[in-house]
Scaffold this motif. Structure first.
Motif, PDB file in Angstrom:
ATOM      1  N   THR A  89      84.685  -9.650 -17.802  1.00 32.74           N
ATOM      2  CA  THR A  89      83.751  -8.532 -17.700  1.00 32.74           C
ATOM      3  C   THR A  89      83.416  -7.969 -19.077  1.00 32.74           C
ATOM      4  N   VAL A  90      84.432  -7.815 -19.925  1.00 28.77           N
ATOM      5  CA  VAL A  90      84.195  -7.330 -21.293  1.00 28.77           C
ATOM      6  C   VAL A  90      83.365  -8.345 -22.072  1.00 28.77           C
ATOM      7  N   TYR A  91      83.713  -9.615 -21.951  1.00 25.48           N
ATOM      8  CA  TYR A  91      82.996 -10.670 -22.669  1.00 25.48           C
ATOM      9  C   TYR A  91      81.531 -10.734 -22.228  1.00 25.48           C
ATOM     10  N   GLY A  92      81.313 -10.740 -20.914  1.00 29.71           N
ATOM     11  CA  GLY A  92      79.961 -10.834 -20.398  1.00 29.71           C
ATOM     12  C   GLY A  92      79.113  -9.624 -20.741  1.00 29.71           C
ATOM     13  N   ALA A  93      79.704  -8.435 -20.652  1.00 29.75           N
ATOM     14  CA  ALA A  93      78.960  -7.213 -20.971  1.00 29.75           C
ATOM     15  C   ALA A  93      78.577  -7.183 -22.450  1.00 29.75           C
ATOM     16  N   ALA A  94      79.495  -7.595 -23.328  1.00 29.20           N
ATOM     17  CA  ALA A  94      79.194  -7.620 -24.761  1.00 29.20           C
ATOM     18  C   ALA A  94      78.099  -8.641 -25.060  1.00 29.20           C
ATOM     19  N   ALA A  95      78.174  -9.812 -24.414  1.00 30.60           N
ATOM     20  CA  ALA A  95      77.152 -10.842 -24.621  1.00 30.60           C
ATOM     21  C   ALA A  95      75.789 -10.358 -24.141  1.00 30.60           C
ATOM     22  N   LEU A  96      75.762  -9.677 -23.000  1.00 32.98           N
ATOM     23  CA  LEU A  96      74.504  -9.147 -22.475  1.00 32.98           C
ATOM     24  C   LEU A  96      73.927  -8.098 -23.413  1.00 32.98           C
ATOM     25  N   ALA A  97      74.780  -7.220 -23.913  1.00 32.62           N
ATOM     26  CA  ALA A  97      74.320  -6.184 -24.848  1.00 32.62           C
ATOM     27  C   ALA A  97      73.747  -6.804 -26.116  1.00 32.62           C
ATOM     28  N   ALA A  98      74.374  -7.884 -26.582  1.00 29.69           N
ATOM     29  CA  ALA A  98      73.931  -8.531 -27.819  1.00 29.69           C
ATOM     30  C   ALA A  98      72.642  -9.320 -27.627  1.00 29.69           C
ATOM     31  N   GLU A  99      72.486  -9.933 -26.471  1.00 34.26           N
ATOM     32  CA  GLU A  99      71.377 -10.862 -26.269  1.00 34.26           C
ATOM     33  C   GLU A  99      70.162 -10.256 -25.573  1.00 34.26           C
ATOM     34  N   SER A 100      70.344  -9.144 -24.875  1.00 37.09           N
ATOM     35  CA  SER A 100      69.235  -8.591 -24.085  1.00 37.09           C
ATOM     36  C   SER A 100      68.206  -7.850 -24.937  1.00 37.09           C
ATOM     37  N   GLY A 101      68.658  -7.325 -26.066  1.00 39.54           N
ATOM     38  CA  GLY A 101      67.765  -6.526 -26.897  1.00 39.54           C
ATOM     39  C   GLY A 101      67.621  -5.089 -26.416  1.00 39.54           C
ATOM     40  N   GLU A 102      68.280  -4.758 -25.327  1.00 41.25           N
ATOM     41  CA  GLU A 102      68.215  -3.403 -24.782  1.00 41.25           C
ATOM     42  C   GLU A 102      69.308  -2.520 -25.387  1.00 41.25           C
ATOM     43  N   GLU A 103      69.055  -1.219 -25.433  1.00 39.32           N
ATOM     44  CA  GLU A 103      70.073  -0.283 -25.886  1.00 39.32           C
ATOM     45  C   GLU A 103      71.223  -0.262 -24.876  1.00 39.32           C
ATOM     46  N   PRO A 104      72.485  -0.176 -25.353  1.00 34.77           N
ATOM     47  CA  PRO A 104      73.622  -0.136 -24.424  1.00 34.77           C
ATOM     48  C   PRO A 104      73.503   0.987 -23.392  1.00 34.77           C
ATOM     49  N   GLY A 105      72.962   2.135 -23.816  1.00 37.45           N
ATOM     50  CA  GLY A 105      72.800   3.243 -22.875  1.00 37.45           C
ATOM     51  C   GLY A 105      71.885   2.886 -21.717  1.00 37.45           C
ATOM     52  N   LEU A 106      70.812   2.138 -21.997  1.00 30.98           N
ATOM     53  CA  LEU A 106      69.895   1.722 -20.934  1.00 30.98           C
ATOM     54  C   LEU A 106      70.565   0.710 -20.007  1.00 30.98           C
ATOM     55  N   LEU A 107      71.322  -0.222 -20.580  1.00 32.65           N
ATOM     56  CA  LEU A 107      72.050  -1.198 -19.762  1.00 32.65           C
ATOM     57  C   LEU A 107      73.038  -0.487 -18.845  1.00 32.65           C
ATOM     58  N   ARG A 108      73.695   0.538 -19.376  1.00 32.48           N
ATOM     59  CA  ARG A 108      74.623   1.317 -18.555  1.00 32.48           C
ATOM     60  C   ARG A 108      73.893   1.968 -17.385  1.00 32.48           C
TER      61      ARG A 108
END
Length: 271
Positions: free
Chosen positions: A209-228
């Motif tokens: 879960t930590v790995y996937g969330a970090a990868a998504l944050a890095a690759e999506s281009g979206e702000e972490p707050g928006l992903l949350r």
């Protein structure tokens, strides 16, 4: 072929960086000379095709490397660096990955002609996922800055700072940061076990879960707050958990306190 780089120290970090340079093709094995007193580590570097020696006296007398990379523990930095003073005539740039050791220390040892780059990597550099932050003294040329950034990019992402005083904050965030994430995985695993999951399943869920969330944050281009926000349905399960973590800015305050403690300790160690 001419030796382009001398690597002083080939422990875990030094070897990981060396392997990255060679695997990426950024350097040829015969362009690198490794100095490592530990026989086993020296042999490991030799198997990659590099020239090796037990100490700096073993470097060929006609060597004029572009770079000398200092990859040893801070406790021995002064003695080790002094052994390379023969290259401190301005033609060779020194690159240090020693934590907490300021550029002024190298300038004191090597003299006023030496171009010096200080780099703060972190442990994910061992798998090419590191964060490298670089500061250069005024003697480092633009061409050398670009060359060093290209080399370091084999180990992860590279960025620069213009104020060396910020290295203490860098150390506290990206240098020490992997340990914070490892502990978060540990804590999430314990929480999963207390929720009834078997240990192995709890560990897998926490880590992936930590790995996937970090990868998504890095690759999506979206702000972490928006992903949350995208994960959080009103009055849902995620919202219930975030009310605990974000209530009164609990997690933000805790991490801010932790980073400041690490930064202050870095300042102390650099004196």
């Amino acid at each position: 072929m001419t030796i382009r780089l001398v690597l002083a120290g080939c422990g875990n970090m030094g070897y990981a960086m060396l392997a990255g340079w060679l695997k990426s093709g950024k350097l040829a094995p015969h362009a690198v000379f490794v100095v490592e007193p530990n026989a086993e580590l020296r042999e490991r570097a030799g198997h990659l095709g590099c020239g090796v020696a037990e100490d700096a006296n073993g470097i060929p007398v006609d060597a004029e490397p572009d770079l000398v990379v200092i990859a040893v523990k801070p406790q021995v930095i002064r003695d080790v660096t002094a052994a390379y003073k023969r290259f401190a005539d301005g033609r060779t740039t020194f690159v240090s990955i020693a934590a907490g050791t300021p550029v002024a220390t190298f300038e004191h040892i090597l003299g006023h002609l030496a171009p010096i780059i200080r780099c703060m990597p972190n442990t994910p550099a061992a798998i090419g996922k590191g964060m490298m932050v670089v500061y250069s003294n005024p003697l480092v040329t633009d061409d050398v800055r670009r060359f060093v950034a290209e080399l370091l990019s084999a180990s992860g992402v590279v960025t620069t700072i213009d104020d060396e005083g910020l290295m203490d904050a860098v150390t506290a965030v990206s240098g020490s940061g992997p340990a914070y994430i490892f502990h978060f995985i540990e804590a999430l695993t314990v929480a999963a076990e207390k929720a009834g999951l078997p240990t192995e399943t709890a560990r897998l869920l926490a880590m992936q879960t930590v790995y996937g969330a970090a990868a998504l944050a890095a690759e999506s281009g979206e702000e972490p707050g928006l992903l949350r926000q995208q994960v959080t349905s009103p009055n849902g399960t995620t919202a219930a958990a975030l009310a605990v973590l974000m209530g009164e800015d609990r997690l933000t305050k805790l991490l801010t306190e932790a980073v400041e403690a690490a930064r202050l300790r870095s300042v102390e160690l650099g004196k």
